[in-house]
Design an enzyme around this catalytic site. Structure first.
Site, short mmCIF file in Angstrom:
data_model
loop_
_atom_site.label_atom_id
_atom_site.label_comp_id
_atom_site.label_asym_id
_atom_site.label_seq_id
_atom_site.Cartn_x
_atom_site.Cartn_y
_atom_site.Cartn_z
N ASP A 183 44.20 -47.59 21.88
CA ASP A 183 44.61 -45.98 22.55
C ASP A 183 45.69 -45.20 22.38
OD1 ASP A 183 43.24 -43.66 23.28
OD2 ASP A 183 43.27 -44.15 26.04
N GLU A 235 42.82 -44.79 17.85
CA GLU A 235 41.96 -43.98 17.96
C GLU A 235 43.38 -42.71 16.91
OE1 GLU A 235 40.91 -42.92 22.19
OE2 GLU A 235 41.98 -40.40 22.00
N ASP A 264 43.10 -45.48 29.99
CA ASP A 264 43.28 -46.23 28.36
C ASP A 264 43.25 -47.42 27.78
OD1 ASP A 264 45.82 -43.97 28.73
OD2 ASP A 264 45.10 -44.56 30.85
#
Lengths: 189, 189
Positions: free
Chosen positions: B7, B68, B141
């Protein structure tokens, strides 16, 4: 001071190396555009940009790398690729131990042409004139990379003086606070 | 298949490694969050993210890195840093010879919770349940990185089948065109 200017991008990434002294005199050392294939995987394209910048740093040994600061524009898809490329370029510079400076497109235009809203043609023409090139650098990404490097040569002394002034002001503020704290302590004891 | 999910971010970059077989069973190998100081120079922060990902690839030897996909959001300043970090992560993976896959936040949410608009809490809860963790991974996260890795484990077989079907279709189209061209040549000669 030798500056590697980078106009980050995936389809075309402009690279320009400029030598500058203390004054306005600047000279062009090298300029080129790295292209990557639009249908290649993104990670592959970013690696090609990274490899190109590393190779330019190795060959031309710049003192600093100047990168165009990316803003969100109309085309979100393009700007994301540009931002990713700029991050990759910054890491290549940092890994080589070089300082990295970011300049906005209007700072570059203002530095080189005197007008923050100059068009691409004006920037290209001024870059060619300032560097004493007989031919205008093509494509625009190549001219932009040189413009970034010139901008950094001209702005760096001013930015250094500002940073020094800020550091001095912070030091004065720190000493002032320390004196106040000492005075308060003296008054209370 | 071992997946490193990332992430991307500058202030907090989530890293999660998940092992998956052919079915739905997945297990957590490692999870952490890399933090960089907001007042450190941008290039320095990006280099720290790059170094952390390289180190994780070296230690955990994933087969693929899932990142991501960044979209332009409200906060343009944040999204630029996130895009730069994602580019740096992709290059670290590509340099290690690993394939890189991008998944959008809604693809990740849909894969893990069944709903593309699930909130952070639902995602974290499902990640903990699917991986059989006694405690929910914190901060968000970290959970997001694991969710990305799980999403990749579950989507990869389907994406592979789609890629193979597309390649077959492209090959059939190529052959069809070649036959047409040969027929046209035969007719004109």
């Amino acid at each position: 001071m030798r500056v590697l200017g980078v106009d980050p991008g995936l389809t075309r990434c402009g690279l320009g190396v400029v030598d500058g002294g203390g004054g306005r005199a600047v000279s062009c050392v090298a300029v080129d555009v790295v292209r990557t294939l639009p249908d290649a995987p993104l990670a592959r394209r970013l690696l090609e940009v990274s490899d190109a910048v590393e190779s330019w740093i190795g060959v031309h040994r710049p003192d600093v790398v100047a990168i165009e600061r990316v803003f969100s524009q109309h085309n979100v898809r393009t700007v994301m690729g540009t931002a990713q490329a700029s991050g990759v370029v910054a890491v290549a510079a940092a890994r080589a131990g070089l300082p990295v400076a970011f300049h906005t497109p209007s700072e570059v235009k203002a530095a080189v042409t005197g007008a923050g809203r100059a068009d691409k043609q004006q920037v290209t023409a001024m870059v060619a004139r300032v560097l004493g090139l007989t031919e205008a650098p093509r494509p625009a990404d190549a001219a932009d990379a040189l413009a970034l490097a010139i901008c950094h040569c001209w702005r760096a002394p001013m930015l250094d003086r500002m940073a020094q002034a800020e550091a001095r002001a912070a030091e004065l503020a720190r000493r002032h606070k320390a004196r106040l704290a000492a005075a308060a302590k003296g008054a209370s004891s």
